[in-house]
Design a protein around this motif. Sequence first.
Motif, mmCIF file in Angstrom:
data_model
loop_
_atom_site.group_PDB
_atom_site.id
_atom_site.type_symbol
_atom_site.label_atom_id
_atom_site.label_comp_id
_atom_site.label_asym_id
_atom_site.label_seq_id
_atom_site.Cartn_x
_atom_site.Cartn_y
_atom_site.Cartn_z
ATOM 1 N N ALA A 187 8.825 0.915 10.214
ATOM 2 C CA ALA A 187 9.281 -0.808 10.357
ATOM 3 C C ALA A 187 9.764 -0.516 8.587
ATOM 4 C CB ALA A 187 8.732 -2.404 10.545
ATOM 5 N N ILE A 188 9.105 -0.456 7.687
ATOM 6 C CA ILE A 188 9.462 -0.292 6.644
ATOM 7 C C ILE A 188 9.914 0.653 5.706
ATOM 8 C CG2 ILE A 188 8.459 0.129 3.782
ATOM 9 C CD1 ILE A 188 5.480 -0.524 5.082
ATOM 10 N N VAL A 189 10.223 2.092 6.517
ATOM 11 C CA VAL A 189 11.663 2.569 6.696
ATOM 12 C C VAL A 189 12.939 2.095 6.765
ATOM 13 C CG1 VAL A 189 12.335 4.581 7.044
ATOM 14 C CG2 VAL A 189 10.257 4.683 6.214
ATOM 15 N N GLY A 190 13.026 1.422 7.988
ATOM 16 C CA GLY A 190 14.210 1.125 8.819
ATOM 17 C C GLY A 190 14.423 -0.056 7.821
ATOM 18 N N VAL A 191 13.728 -1.259 7.119
ATOM 19 C CA VAL A 191 14.355 -1.608 6.703
ATOM 20 C C VAL A 191 14.880 -1.693 4.978
ATOM 21 C CG1 VAL A 191 13.921 -3.678 4.711
ATOM 22 C CG2 VAL A 191 12.367 -3.544 6.689
ATOM 23 N N LEU A 192 14.169 -0.159 4.135
ATOM 24 C CA LEU A 192 14.743 1.031 2.993
ATOM 25 C C LEU A 192 15.707 1.435 4.104
ATOM 26 C CD1 LEU A 192 11.443 2.192 2.232
ATOM 27 C CD2 LEU A 192 12.672 0.426 1.257
ATOM 28 N N THR A 193 15.723 1.421 4.980
ATOM 29 C CA THR A 193 17.196 2.469 5.504
ATOM 30 C C THR A 193 17.959 0.746 5.350
ATOM 31 O OG1 THR A 193 16.087 3.611 6.337
ATOM 32 C CG2 THR A 193 18.258 3.553 7.742
ATOM 33 N N SER A 194 18.368 -0.140 6.268
ATOM 34 C CA SER A 194 18.872 -0.656 6.133
ATOM 35 C C SER A 194 19.889 -1.448 3.979
ATOM 36 C CB SER A 194 18.842 -2.493 6.854
ATOM 37 O OG SER A 194 17.551 -2.915 5.902
ATOM 38 N N ILE A 195 18.378 -1.387 3.538
ATOM 39 C CA ILE A 195 19.122 -1.594 2.060
ATOM 40 C C ILE A 195 19.957 -0.607 1.836
ATOM 41 C CG2 ILE A 195 18.338 -1.905 0.014
ATOM 42 C CD1 ILE A 195 15.853 -2.778 1.096
ATOM 43 N N TRP A 196 19.842 0.823 2.075
ATOM 44 C CA TRP A 196 20.711 1.470 1.196
ATOM 45 C C TRP A 196 21.426 1.934 2.131
ATOM 46 C CZ3 TRP A 196 21.594 6.065 4.851
ATOM 47 C CH2 TRP A 196 22.412 7.383 3.647
ATOM 48 N N ALA A 197 22.065 1.816 3.385
ATOM 49 C CA ALA A 197 23.169 2.361 4.096
ATOM 50 C C ALA A 197 24.158 0.591 4.243
ATOM 51 C CB ALA A 197 22.608 1.702 5.695
ATOM 52 N N GLU A 198 25.500 1.249 3.918
ATOM 53 C CA GLU A 198 26.519 0.711 3.966
ATOM 54 C C GLU A 198 26.980 0.176 5.190
ATOM 55 O OE1 GLU A 198 29.038 2.043 0.452
ATOM 56 O OE2 GLU A 198 27.815 1.478 -0.709
ATOM 57 N N ILE A 269 -6.685 6.749 6.570
ATOM 58 C CA ILE A 269 -7.000 6.547 5.194
ATOM 59 C C ILE A 269 -5.799 6.451 4.163
ATOM 60 C CG2 ILE A 269 -7.951 6.040 2.538
ATOM 61 C CD1 ILE A 269 -10.993 6.208 4.662
ATOM 62 N N GLY A 270 -5.211 7.522 4.358
ATOM 63 C CA GLY A 270 -3.789 8.351 4.096
ATOM 64 C C GLY A 270 -2.867 7.642 3.975
ATOM 65 N N LEU A 271 -2.892 7.548 5.413
ATOM 66 C CA LEU A 271 -1.370 6.506 6.615
ATOM 67 C C LEU A 271 -1.143 5.341 5.824
ATOM 68 C CD1 LEU A 271 0.683 7.243 8.682
ATOM 69 C CD2 LEU A 271 -1.036 6.134 9.900
ATOM 70 N N GLY A 272 -2.978 4.520 4.954
ATOM 71 C CA GLY A 272 -2.976 2.901 5.278
ATOM 72 C C GLY A 272 -2.313 3.755 3.683
ATOM 73 N N VAL A 273 -2.391 4.555 2.737
ATOM 74 C CA VAL A 273 -1.754 4.528 1.450
ATOM 75 C C VAL A 273 -0.459 5.081 1.353
ATOM 76 C CG1 VAL A 273 -2.344 6.474 -1.156
ATOM 77 C CG2 VAL A 273 -4.669 5.147 0.162
ATOM 78 N N VAL A 274 -0.072 5.405 2.043
ATOM 79 C CA VAL A 274 1.247 6.273 2.192
ATOM 80 C C VAL A 274 1.712 4.385 2.821
ATOM 81 C CG1 VAL A 274 3.371 6.838 3.918
ATOM 82 C CG2 VAL A 274 1.219 7.980 2.736
ATOM 83 N N ASN A 275 1.583 4.090 3.548
ATOM 84 C CA ASN A 275 1.969 2.062 3.462
ATOM 85 C C ASN A 275 1.906 1.284 2.331
ATOM 86 O OD1 ASN A 275 3.000 2.649 6.684
ATOM 87 N ND2 ASN A 275 0.849 2.031 7.195
ATOM 88 N N VAL A 276 1.158 1.457 1.676
ATOM 89 C CA VAL A 276 0.722 0.399 0.513
ATOM 90 C C VAL A 276 1.987 0.822 -0.474
ATOM 91 C CG1 VAL A 276 -0.302 -0.126 -1.561
ATOM 92 C CG2 VAL A 276 -1.189 0.069 0.906
ATOM 93 N N ALA A 277 2.370 2.710 -0.758
ATOM 94 C CA ALA A 277 2.898 2.966 -1.543
ATOM 95 C C ALA A 277 4.840 2.353 -1.284
ATOM 96 C CB ALA A 277 2.805 4.533 -1.475
ATOM 97 N N LEU A 278 4.430 2.687 0.417
ATOM 98 C CA LEU A 278 6.183 2.212 0.520
ATOM 99 C C LEU A 278 6.459 1.053 0.636
ATOM 100 C CD1 LEU A 278 6.620 5.049 3.772
ATOM 101 C CD2 LEU A 278 8.222 5.015 1.447
ATOM 102 N N GLY A 279 5.236 0.433 0.618
ATOM 103 C CA GLY A 279 5.687 -0.876 0.866
ATOM 104 C C GLY A 279 5.945 -2.031 -0.877
#
Length: 294
Positions: A187-198, A269-279
Amino acid sequence: MAMANQPLPREGATTRNAGTFAPPGQPVFRGFNRLGLWTLYMKEVRRFFKVQTQTIWAPAVTTLLYLMIFTLALGGGANGGRMVLGVNFASFVAPGLIAMGMINNAFANSSFSLLGGKIQGTIVDYLMPPISTGELMTALVGAAVTRAVLVGLAVAGAMLLWPGVSLKIAHPWAVVWFGLMGSILLAIVGVLTSIWAEKFDHNAAVTNFVITPLSMLSGTFYVIDNLAPAFQAVSRLNPIFYVISGFRFGFLGQSDIGDTNMAVLHGAIGLGVVNVALGALLYWLLKSGWKLKN
């Protein structure tokens, strides 16, 4: 007549009747805007729920077709003669397909919101309401996760129609954690994509060349022990691999990342850290208004 001759109040001055209004430019909501967050969240949920045949039930049918094809081609028949991780092939591949359906639909939902607003000229509907950056981010990600959970339930129900599939849960915490963390990640990657995409082509490019390959090469249909050591190392760099394997561990009690809670906990734990960083990255981009306000 006497009132008509009274001078108009100066700019910035407050009158007895207007004393309850804040001065121009001063935010009215100083804390948590619960109503605004809920309104935007429900807007996003209703957007995909109006076409639930396409957004919820169609993925369930598609995933069931995946199960049928791969079970018949690789599993040795409907009842599955091939054993993987101590279970028949259908029961092995089913949790991975559920997780894959969840994360793909989380991305599909969140990657459309801001992009659709930019293309249709309604991006102001996301930027003008009196909600904070965190509330905007929470609403978009929360709606995508809601769709992912609904798709996961629909896919699991479809899986039960196929003979030989067992969805008995061995570790509920792993099912909940990896299901939610995987959905939040995409979901976070999706929002990042929607920000970047034109344009929609940009969104489709990310889907076809990033999300789909990472999903298909995440160990959904195989165990990475069958790969060469170099490809095993590459697979372990794929965050979706941990989503699929951890989610599978919740059902089977076994996975590519370990057979014990402690072994799988490191991946959790690693997955949670990745989510925090992307968030944090998403929050910063939304706060800056990059490609949204500029």
